[in-house]
Each structure stands twice: as C-alpha cells, then as structure tokens.
Scaffold this motif. Structure first.
Motif, mmCIF file in Angstrom:
data_model
loop_
_atom_site.group_PDB
_atom_site.id
_atom_site.type_symbol
_atom_site.label_atom_id
_atom_site.label_comp_id
_atom_site.label_asym_id
_atom_site.label_seq_id
_atom_site.Cartn_x
_atom_site.Cartn_y
_atom_site.Cartn_z
ATOM 1 N N PRO A 137 0.816 -1.227 0.000
ATOM 2 C CA PRO A 137 0.000 0.000 0.000
ATOM 3 C C PRO A 137 0.847 1.273 0.000
ATOM 4 O O PRO A 137 0.784 2.091 0.908
ATOM 5 C CB PRO A 137 -0.827 -0.132 1.284
ATOM 6 C CG PRO A 137 -0.014 -0.995 2.168
ATOM 7 C CD PRO A 137 0.673 -1.969 1.267
ATOM 8 N N MET A 138 1.646 1.394 -1.038
ATOM 9 C CA MET A 138 2.512 2.560 -1.192
ATOM 10 C C MET A 138 2.888 2.650 -2.661
ATOM 11 O O MET A 138 3.044 1.632 -3.338
ATOM 12 C CB MET A 138 3.771 2.410 -0.331
ATOM 13 C CG MET A 138 4.746 3.554 -0.418
ATOM 14 S SD MET A 138 6.221 3.232 0.563
ATOM 15 C CE MET A 138 5.510 3.150 2.198
ATOM 16 N N ALA A 139 3.023 3.859 -3.162
ATOM 17 C CA ALA A 139 3.354 4.046 -4.577
ATOM 18 C C ALA A 139 4.772 3.587 -4.858
ATOM 19 O O ALA A 139 5.673 3.739 -4.021
ATOM 20 C CB ALA A 139 3.182 5.509 -4.963
ATOM 21 N N ARG A 140 4.978 3.009 -6.036
ATOM 22 C CA ARG A 140 6.321 2.619 -6.456
ATOM 23 C C ARG A 140 7.225 3.847 -6.471
ATOM 24 O O ARG A 140 6.845 4.914 -6.928
ATOM 25 C CB ARG A 140 6.277 2.027 -7.865
ATOM 26 C CG ARG A 140 5.453 0.753 -7.996
ATOM 27 C CD ARG A 140 6.208 -0.457 -7.481
ATOM 28 N NE ARG A 140 5.492 -1.692 -7.768
ATOM 29 C CZ ARG A 140 5.919 -2.895 -7.414
ATOM 30 N NH1 ARG A 140 7.064 -3.012 -6.757
ATOM 31 N NH2 ARG A 140 5.223 -3.971 -7.703
ATOM 32 N N GLY A 141 8.434 3.668 -5.969
ATOM 33 C CA GLY A 141 9.376 4.775 -5.906
ATOM 34 C C GLY A 141 9.379 5.496 -4.577
ATOM 35 O O GLY A 141 10.184 6.410 -4.371
#
Length: 304
Positions: A49-53
C-alpha cells in the motif's frame, strides 16, 4: 447449496502483510545477496500500500525480517518525523505489532531513505536502504542486457571514463549521491542515494546492510566486515562533503552532515540531518541523562 457454504470465514491478513511465498522468496534472495556482496539479485516485487518509488523495496525487506520483538526505526533523509518515515513506521507497527523507536541505539531494524545514522551501528542491527535505481551502469550503458554482461565480466571501464571526464571538465569528481563503490573487490554497486559522507560508513561495518529497489525488482547487500571502496584514482582522493566546520542552529552540534536552509537575507543556516541525534543533543544540553553512541565521524573527520 447456499452462498455461505461456498465462502470462508473472514480472516485477518498474513502476519507482516506479505504472503508466505513472497517472504520465502525475499529471504532466499537476501541470502544470495549476502553470499555475493554487491551483486544485484532479481525478485518478484509485490504490491504494497505505497506508490512505487516511495520505499516499496525497503518496506518489503522490513516486512520479511520483522517480528513482534523487533524494535523498528524509520528515517527519511535523516528525519524520523517526515511524512514518509512516519507512514512507513506506523504501517510496520500496525501489521506486525513490533515496537517502534527513534533512537538508533535502541533499534534492531533501521529502514532508511538516503541516509545512514551518525551513530555507529552494532552487529545485531540491520540497515535496510531504499534504492530508486540499483544499476550503477545505467548512466553509461542504458541497455540493461549489456549492463548485466558488463557486471559479469567486471567491465567497469566506462564508469572510470565517466569519472575521468568529470575531472577534466570540472577539476574534480562531480558525482554526489549514489557514488559508485566496489564491494568486496568484485562488484560495483550504487549505495542508494546516500551522500558521499555516508559511503565510508559501509566499509568494514559491523552491521548488515540490505539495499532493495521495489520498482526495479532488484536487491543487493553489504555483509558485515566487507570492503566497500568508492571508485577513485590514485592521485585524486575520495572527498566527502565539507561539513565538519558547520554548526546546527537548533542543537549546536558540529562535525556532522548538515541540511542547508536558505535564509531571507540570502545567507544559509544549517541543521543536522540526523534529526534524532540533534534532539538528543538538545535534551543533553537541557540537563537530561542521555545515552550517546560512538559516531562514525569526529569533528567532520572519520578516524582511519
């Protein structure tokens, strides 16, 4: 037959969020990375649950290593109280039940974005570094298939040429963060975007460092007591940022890596990057009994 007979009762998520298969694969790849220091190991990066990067690689490693007794510290460019650090720390605590801390000396697992703490880490601690781009050859060889072959052949001539061109054009090596470093005399790695100040901290360190790139699906490691040597020419020595003479405006600490804060009159003020070390310095100055650990640098210089 009814719908209730076809469904299972609701169950909570897997411990540590990741499924057992993902953790098993990550453990295997971490063992391989430790066995071949500095060599990139591919893995099937899972969705979190976190954006890539934004730290998905480091988060997956932390979720794999964590247990209810693991005391966790998360920092973002030295700060424990940034949005990214606070969000990751809260998520790790929620899905694992592990206690959290901001003190480097109390932590068992430290996940970091772009910094290594100023206090020397122990043998029983693990440092997890988030890595946006794990491939040091990308600036000189964008074709990843050829880059893999260059790693296999230990063909790093183009990297040396890049550093040589920087010296010719600017009089010095201009590479700042992510300084390419030779690990165990064999593989060149990028030590995540940590500043040059932090690269010597990895050399012959007592702790295990795991570097993970979730977006690029690569993981590599620096085992304890492993040589990490920045690429330098014999007649052009490696230089870290000249922060030894700077003083933190909040804590009064000197001799450590500082963040530059532009002022309205055009001048600059400086604040220590390791926020918790600065807080401990302030509390000690106010008379509290604070325990400090040994630091990598003494007055801006690292003892040989």
């Amino acid at each position: 037959m009814s719908l209730s007979t076809l469904t299972k009762p609701w169950e909570a998520m897997n411990y540590g969020f990741l499924d057992a298969s993902a953790k098993r694969e990550l453990r295997r790849k971490m063992l391989k990375a430790v066995a071949v220091p500095g060599c990139q190991m591919p893995y099937a990066s899972r969705e979190v649950p976190m954006a890539r990067g934004w730290g998905t690689g480091g988060l997956q490693v932390s979720l794999t290593l964590i247990n209810p007794q693991t005391r966790v510290k998360v920092i973002d460019q030295g700060a424990d109280d940034s949005v990214n650090a606070a969000s990751i720390r809260r998520f790790l605590a929620r899905v694992s039940g592990a206690p959290t801390t901001m003190d480097t000396l109390e932590a068992d697992l430290i996940q970091s974005r772009h910094r290594v703490p100023e206090e020397i880490m122990r043998e029983d601690q693990v440092l997890v570094l988030q890595v946006p781009n794990p491939e040091p050859l990308r600036p000189v060889q964008p074709n990843m298939s050829i880059a893999r072959q260059m790693h296999a052949d230990a063909d790093y001539g183009r990297m040396w040429l890049q550093l040589y061109e920087q010296i010719l054009r600017s009089g010095r090596v201009m590479q700042g963060a992510s300084y390419p470093s030779l690990v165990n005399g064999r593989h060149v790695m990028t030590p995540s975007p940590i500043p040059r100040w932090d690269v010597p901290k990895l050399n012959m360190a007592k702790h295990l460092t795991i570097l993970s790139a979730g977006r690029e699906k690569r993981i590599h490691a620096v085992p304890p007591f492993t040589r990490v040597e920045p690429l330098v020419f014999d007649d052009v020595p490696y230089r870290v940022e000249d922060h030894g003479g700077l003083t933190c405006i909040r804590s009064g600490a000197t001799g450590f890596f500082m963040n530059e804060i532009p002022q309205e009159d055009g001048t600059s003020a400086y604040e220590i990057s390791d926020s918790e070390f600065g807080v401990k310095t302030i509390r000690a100055a106010e008379g509290e009994d604070i325990r400090f650990g040994d630091t990598w640098y003494k007055d801006g210089e690292m003892p040989q």
